[in-house]
Design an enzyme around this catalytic site. Sequence first.
Site, mmCIF file in Angstrom:
data_model
loop_
_atom_site.group_PDB
_atom_site.id
_atom_site.type_symbol
_atom_site.label_atom_id
_atom_site.label_comp_id
_atom_site.label_asym_id
_atom_site.label_seq_id
_atom_site.Cartn_x
_atom_site.Cartn_y
_atom_site.Cartn_z
ATOM 1 N N SER A 277 105.418 -12.475 48.663
ATOM 2 C CA SER A 277 106.502 -12.483 47.673
ATOM 3 C C SER A 277 107.819 -12.922 48.292
ATOM 4 C CB SER A 277 106.647 -11.108 47.019
ATOM 5 O OG SER A 277 106.815 -10.084 47.975
ATOM 6 N N HIS A 307 98.175 -8.404 47.777
ATOM 7 C CA HIS A 307 99.595 -8.099 47.985
ATOM 8 C C HIS A 307 99.965 -6.890 47.126
ATOM 9 C CE1 HIS A 307 103.603 -8.523 49.262
ATOM 10 N NE2 HIS A 307 104.014 -9.551 48.549
ATOM 11 N N HIS A 353 96.774 -3.225 58.281
ATOM 12 C CA HIS A 353 97.918 -4.049 57.888
ATOM 13 C C HIS A 353 97.965 -5.254 58.809
ATOM 14 C CE1 HIS A 353 102.106 -5.318 57.211
ATOM 15 N NE2 HIS A 353 102.014 -4.701 56.058
ATOM 16 N N ARG A 362 106.414 3.920 55.483
ATOM 17 C CA ARG A 362 106.524 4.045 54.032
ATOM 18 C C ARG A 362 105.455 4.997 53.488
ATOM 19 N NH1 ARG A 362 105.962 -2.107 52.393
ATOM 20 N NH2 ARG A 362 104.211 -1.764 53.824
ATOM 21 N N ASP A 408 100.358 1.340 50.445
ATOM 22 C CA ASP A 408 99.539 1.356 49.231
ATOM 23 C C ASP A 408 98.586 2.539 49.174
ATOM 24 O OD1 ASP A 408 100.578 -1.138 48.269
ATOM 25 O OD2 ASP A 408 99.362 -2.142 49.788
ATOM 26 N N ARG A 434 111.104 -4.957 44.775
ATOM 27 C CA ARG A 434 111.091 -6.089 45.706
ATOM 28 C C ARG A 434 112.225 -7.075 45.430
ATOM 29 N NH1 ARG A 434 107.446 -7.679 49.549
ATOM 30 N NH2 ARG A 434 107.563 -5.423 49.879
#
Length: 470
Positions: A277, A307, A353, A362, A408, A434
Site C-alpha cells: 500500500s 496484505h 513477516h 503492534r 494481524d 494507513r
Amino acid sequence: MSSSVLVLRNISQRLLSSHQNTLVPLFPLGCRHKSDVNLKDVLASLIPEKQKEVAEFRKTHGKSKVGEVTVDMMYGGMRGIRGLVTETSVLDPDEGIRFRGYSIPECQKLLPKAPGGEEPLPEGLFWLLVTGNIPTQEQAAAITKEWNERAEIPNHVITMLNNFPDRLHPMSQFSAAVTAMNSESKFAKAYSEGVNKSKYWELCYEDSMDLIAKLPTVAAIIYRNLYKGGSPPEPIDKKKDWSWNYTTMLGFDNPDFVELMRLYLTIHTDHEGGNVSAHTCHLVGSALSDPYLSFAAALNGLAGPLHGLANQEVLVWTTKLQQSLGGEVSDQQLRDFIWNTLKSGQVVPGYGHAVLRKTDPRYMCQREFALKHLPNDPLFKLVSQIYKVVPDILIEQGKAKNPWPNVDAHSGVLLQYYGLKEMNYYTVMFGVSRALGVLASLIWDRALGLPIERPKSFDTPHLKKLVGAQ
C-alpha cells in the site's frame, strides 16, 4: 420532489451538520501562537531545511553504493532491495516499526491522549509523521479541529455509495469513493492551471488533510449501508476527536472501544515504504497523480489477502480452530492441531513477516490492551495459547525465518469482542488508518521533488546474459 431525492437530502444534511449539544470540548482549542499549532506553517518552515539537507547529501554521497541486487531478489519480489526513500518510518527486523525514530511503546507514552484516555491520538502520530517532532496537546487538538472542519463529503459520493449493490466488497466501495472524491482535488485543479512546482507540496498537503478528514464518514456510510440497514451515520461532532467520531458513526459508544480505535488507528498507519500500500501510493503519486488517486491505488493493494486482508484470514482460521477443538483445550491438543495444519501444506495465519524477526510490537500492544480489558474472553485466551505454542513448533519445523506473530494475529479478536463482527469490513478500517502514513509520506515526496519512479527491468534471457549464465 421525489422521495429518493428527499431521502438523499436528509442524509446529506445529517452528515454535514454539526451536533448542537452542550458537551464540554474535548480539547482546549484556544492557542496563544497560531503558527505553533498550524501544521502547514510548521511544515513550511521544515521543508527548506530538509531540502537543503537532502541536496547536500546527494551532492556528496550521490554515487555511494548502499547494497547489491541478486537474481533471487529480482525473482523473489524485490525482497531486501534498498531502493526507496521513506521519511516517515523505518522497520527494524529486531525492534519493529519506528515512527520517525520512536518505537510503538515510546509513542504510546509520549504522544498526546484524549482527556482521561491512555492510548495515543492518531492526530498526534500524524503530526509526528509529518514533522518528525512529538506534538503538544494543543498541536494535536489543532489537527482534530481542522479534520472536523474538513470532513464534509460531496453529495455525488454519498449518492454513489448509497447506490452500490450489497454484493460489492467494502474495500471496492471504499476505493471507488476515494477515487470519486478526486473531484475535490486542489492539486489536480492547480496542476491543470500550470501551478509552479514549488507549490506541489502545499497542494498535496491540502488534499491529504481533506482526504484524511473525510475518510471516517465515507467508511461509516459503507458500514451502515452494508450491515445496519442503510441508516445514516451520526454527523461529525466537532467536540470529538477523529477516532471517537469514527467509532460513533459506526454506531458504537463503548468508551473502551473508542480507546481501542485510537490505538488501532495509530499502530496501522505506517510500516515503512516497501509494503504494497505504501509503495503503491508513492509509485502512483510519482506520476503526479493527486492524493485521492494515489491513495485509492494504495487501497486496492491493501485489499489483497497477502496484505491488509490478512487480519480477516487470521480470525477465520482462529474461529475454525476454536470450533474444531471445542471449548478449552490442552497445549498438547493445540500442538497436534498445528502440526496437522503444517503437514497438510498450510501455514499458520498471522505468524511470520517478510522483515520482522521478533514478535511484532503492534501485536504486543494489542495483547497488553486485551490483558487489561478482556483477559477472560475465550477467543483472546485461545490467541494467547496459540502465541505460547506456535513459535516453538515453527522453530522445530525449521522453515519459517520468523516464527513470531505479526499485527494481524491479534486485531480481529479485539474487534470481535466489542461487537464489530463483520470481518469483510476490517480492511476498510486498516485503510482509514494507513492513510495517515502514506499521505504524510506523499507530502514529503512532493516537498523533496522526487521524480517519477521507473526502475529498469529485464526478461530472463537478458538477465542470464547479464550474469554470464549459459
